[in-house]
Every structure is written in C-alpha cells, then in structure tokens.
Scaffold this motif. Structure first.
Motif, PDB file in Angstrom:
ATOM      1  N   GLU A 298      43.325  40.682  40.948  1.00  0.00           N
ATOM      2  CA  GLU A 298      44.776  40.830  40.928  1.00  0.00           C
ATOM      3  C   GLU A 298      45.420  39.585  40.331  1.00  0.00           C
ATOM      4  N   ASP A 299      46.514  39.803  39.672  1.00  0.00           N
ATOM      5  CA  ASP A 299      47.330  38.752  39.073  1.00  0.00           C
ATOM      6  C   ASP A 299      48.747  38.983  39.593  1.00  0.00           C
ATOM      7  N   GLU A 300      49.200  38.119  40.498  1.00  0.00           N
ATOM      8  CA  GLU A 300      50.535  38.276  41.099  1.00  0.00           C
ATOM      9  C   GLU A 300      50.696  39.655  41.740  1.00  0.00           C
TER      10      GLU A 300
ATOM     11  N   VAL B 234      44.596  43.855  37.612  1.00  0.00           N
ATOM     12  CA  VAL B 234      44.477  43.616  36.177  1.00  0.00           C
ATOM     13  C   VAL B 234      43.058  43.818  35.653  1.00  0.00           C
TER      14      VAL B 234
ATOM     15  N   LYS C 216      45.861  41.652  29.379  1.00  0.00           N
ATOM     16  CA  LYS C 216      45.493  40.496  30.206  1.00  0.00           C
ATOM     17  C   LYS C 216      44.206  39.829  29.748  1.00  0.00           C
TER      18      LYS C 216
ATOM     19  N   ARG D 283      42.332  35.537  29.227  1.00  0.00           N
ATOM     20  CA  ARG D 283      42.930  34.606  30.198  1.00  0.00           C
ATOM     21  C   ARG D 283      41.938  34.126  31.247  1.00  0.00           C
TER      22      ARG D 283
ATOM     23  N   LEU E  75      40.047  36.060  33.204  1.00  0.00           N
ATOM     24  CA  LEU E  75      39.889  36.972  34.341  1.00  0.00           C
ATOM     25  C   LEU E  75      38.498  37.611  34.366  1.00  0.00           C
TER      26      LEU E  75
END
Length: 141
Positions: free
Chosen positions: A54-56, A60, A79, A82, A84
């Motif tokens: 999760e991103d915020e 994702v 996304k 980055r 992840l």
C-alpha cells in the motif's frame, strides 16, 4: 506497508493484475488476459499466499507465492519505478530461502528487474497457456 491480502480485496487485485498484464504483455492478445480475470480472482488468488503493498492506504501492487514459486508480482503501471516491486521481492526473500519464477522473454523490463535482484536464468521454455517464450529464473539465499 506490506501486508497479507484479505479475501474482500481479490476483486481489486484481479483488476490491477488485468491492467498491468495488458500493459506489460502487449504481445499477448488482450482477450487472453480478459478471459482469465475470473480465474485470477476466484481461483489463483485464493490458492496463493498473497501479499500486497500500500502507498498512503491505496493498494498499489501485490505478489503471490505458491510454495517456493514467485507466481506473480504486479505493481500498478502508474506506480512502477518507485521501488515498490523491490520491497515485495525483499519480503519474498525473507519468507523463502529459494524462489523460482517464470517471465516472458519479451518482457525485457521484468527480466532486467529480476536479474538486478539476484535471479539467474535457469532455462528458456514455451508458456503452455500462450505459446510465448518464457524464462525460468531462480534465486537462492
């Protein structure tokens, strides 16, 4: 944050899988991915050990482990790049001492990504579902 998936999230993950698969595998006819959406949601995800990132508070990406197989790793297209996917790979390496995966040879970005994270090519073969060439890659602790 990385956490195990809940069954009520399978629908969202399968839609993320579809979007990402179509973009990453443009050489495979789109209808192949669309026709497998319900299989992904109803069979594949429930049968796998699935972790999401999760991103915020937004999902994702995710990965699926089946025994020592990294059966899936998908990051939302918007996304990617980055770090992840790297976080999910590191999580998988903490959970297993050996990982094996298959990746289409034409998905060169993914091949480079896995090599960067210590995976070595074992063999090239033909995917039984699509007929396209794929690499079997392995990582050992």
């Amino acid at each position: 944050m990385i956490r195990e998936v809940r069954s009520d999230e399978y629908q969202y993950l399968s839609e993320l899988w579809l979007r990402t698969s179509i973009k990453a595998h443009s050489f495979v006819p789109q209808n192949f991915w669309v026709s497998n959406l319900s299989v992904m949601r109803d069979e594949y995800l429930p049968a796998s050990e699935t972790w999401l990132i999760e991103d915020e508070s937004n999902i994702v990406g995710f990965m699926c482990l089946v025994d020592d197989q990294l059966a899936a790793l998908f990051i939302a297209p918007e996304k990617q790049g980055r770090g992840l996917g790297a976080l999910l790979i590191e999580k998988a390496k903490k959970l297993r001492s050996r990982l094996e995966l298959s990746v289409y040879t034409q998905n060169t970005g993914a091949v480079v990504f896995y090599e960067k994270h210590g995976f070595a090519i074992l063999v090239e073969q033909q995917d039984v579902h699509t007929g396209f060439a794929e690499l079997v890659m392995c990582w050992d602790r």
